[in-house]
Scaffold this motif. Structure first.
Motif, PDB file in Angstrom:
ATOM      1  N   ASN A  79       0.819  -1.203   0.000  1.00 27.84           N
ATOM      2  CA  ASN A  79       0.000   0.000   0.000  1.00 27.84           C
ATOM      3  C   ASN A  79       0.856   1.258   0.000  1.00 27.84           C
ATOM      4  O   ASN A  79       1.918   1.303   0.622  1.00 27.84           O
ATOM      5  CB  ASN A  79      -0.908   0.012   1.238  1.00 27.84           C
ATOM      6  CG  ASN A  79      -1.908   1.142   1.202  1.00 27.84           C
ATOM      7  OD1 ASN A  79      -2.499   1.424   0.164  1.00 27.84           O
ATOM      8  ND2 ASN A  79      -2.104   1.803   2.323  1.00 27.84           N
ATOM      9  N   SER A  80       0.388   2.280  -0.714  1.00 31.33           N
ATOM     10  CA  SER A  80       1.044   3.578  -0.762  1.00 31.33           C
ATOM     11  C   SER A  80      -0.022   4.656  -0.686  1.00 31.33           C
ATOM     12  O   SER A  80      -0.979   4.634  -1.456  1.00 31.33           O
ATOM     13  CB  SER A  80       1.838   3.726  -2.075  1.00 31.33           C
ATOM     14  OG  SER A  80       2.370   5.029  -2.182  1.00 31.33           O
ATOM     15  N   GLU A  81       0.126   5.577   0.249  1.00 33.90           N
ATOM     16  CA  GLU A  81      -0.792   6.701   0.381  1.00 33.90           C
ATOM     17  C   GLU A  81      -0.027   7.990   0.130  1.00 33.90           C
ATOM     18  O   GLU A  81       1.015   8.227   0.747  1.00 33.90           O
ATOM     19  CB  GLU A  81      -1.404   6.743   1.774  1.00 33.90           C
ATOM     20  CG  GLU A  81      -2.334   5.607   2.082  1.00 33.90           C
ATOM     21  CD  GLU A  81      -2.951   5.734   3.469  1.00 33.90           C
ATOM     22  OE1 GLU A  81      -2.903   6.834   4.064  1.00 33.90           O
ATOM     23  OE2 GLU A  81      -3.477   4.725   3.956  1.00 33.90           O
ATOM     24  N   LEU A  82      -0.554   8.819  -0.758  1.00 28.05           N
ATOM     25  CA  LEU A  82       0.075  10.100  -1.064  1.00 28.05           C
ATOM     26  C   LEU A  82      -0.511  11.197  -0.175  1.00 28.05           C
ATOM     27  O   LEU A  82      -1.712  11.223   0.077  1.00 28.05           O
ATOM     28  CB  LEU A  82      -0.120  10.458  -2.530  1.00 28.05           C
ATOM     29  CG  LEU A  82       0.547   9.520  -3.538  1.00 28.05           C
ATOM     30  CD1 LEU A  82       0.229   9.965  -4.960  1.00 28.05           C
ATOM     31  CD2 LEU A  82       2.041   9.443  -3.309  1.00 28.05           C
ATOM     32  N   HIS A  83       0.364  12.095   0.268  1.00 21.98           N
ATOM     33  CA  HIS A  83      -0.020  13.241   1.100  1.00 21.98           C
ATOM     34  C   HIS A  83       0.696  14.480   0.583  1.00 21.98           C
ATOM     35  O   HIS A  83       1.590  14.384  -0.253  1.00 21.98           O
ATOM     36  CB  HIS A  83       0.357  12.980   2.565  1.00 21.98           C
ATOM     37  CG  HIS A  83      -0.381  11.837   3.174  1.00 21.98           C
ATOM     38  ND1 HIS A  83      -1.541  11.985   3.894  1.00 21.98           N
ATOM     39  CD2 HIS A  83      -0.138  10.497   3.160  1.00 21.98           C
ATOM     40  CE1 HIS A  83      -1.976  10.810   4.306  1.00 21.98           C
ATOM     41  NE2 HIS A  83      -1.130   9.881   3.866  1.00 21.98           N
ATOM     42  N   GLU A  84       0.321  15.626   1.129  1.00 24.22           N
ATOM     43  CA  GLU A  84       0.940  16.906   0.780  1.00 24.22           C
ATOM     44  C   GLU A  84       0.968  17.122  -0.733  1.00 24.22           C
ATOM     45  O   GLU A  84       2.010  17.404  -1.327  1.00 24.22           O
ATOM     46  CB  GLU A  84       2.344  17.017   1.379  1.00 24.22           C
ATOM     47  CG  GLU A  84       2.348  17.024   2.893  1.00 24.22           C
ATOM     48  CD  GLU A  84       3.731  17.237   3.491  1.00 24.22           C
ATOM     49  OE1 GLU A  84       4.566  17.907   2.862  1.00 24.22           O
ATOM     50  OE2 GLU A  84       3.950  16.715   4.602  1.00 24.22           O
ATOM     51  N   GLY A  85      -0.186  16.955  -1.356  1.00 24.66           N
ATOM     52  CA  GLY A  85      -0.283  17.181  -2.792  1.00 24.66           C
ATOM     53  C   GLY A  85       0.471  16.175  -3.633  1.00 24.66           C
ATOM     54  O   GLY A  85       0.850  16.466  -4.765  1.00 24.66           O
ATOM     55  N   GLY A  86       0.693  14.982  -3.101  1.00 27.91           N
ATOM     56  CA  GLY A  86       1.396  13.940  -3.845  1.00 27.91           C
ATOM     57  C   GLY A  86       2.905  14.000  -3.716  1.00 27.91           C
ATOM     58  O   GLY A  86       3.617  13.266  -4.388  1.00 27.91           O
TER      59      GLY A  86
END
Length: 69
Positions: free
Chosen positions: A36-43
């Protein structure tokens, strides 16, 4: 700041490989160790899960579409 690099020879056209790996959130698509990979801070930041339940946090510092890096 620490840096790391790696290389491997792949018997496929660079354009095909780049299409698979270019997305910062696409690691689970081609690396079985990362489910799993979750993007944050606008990717620009990704939170990666590993099979043991640990979390790896990485920040995208640079992206070069033409240079494929």
């Amino acid at each position: 700041m620490a840096t790391a690099s790696a290389s491997v020879d792949i018997s496929a056209p660079a354009s095909e490989v780049w299409q698979l790996i270019r997305g910062f959130g696409s690691l689970p698509d081609w690396l079985p160790y990362i489910p799993n990979s979750e993007l944050h801070e606008g990717g620009r930041v990704r939170y990666l899960a590993n099979p043991d339940g640990g979390v790896i946090v990485e920040r995208l510092m640079a992206f070069d579409e033409v240079g494929r890096s």
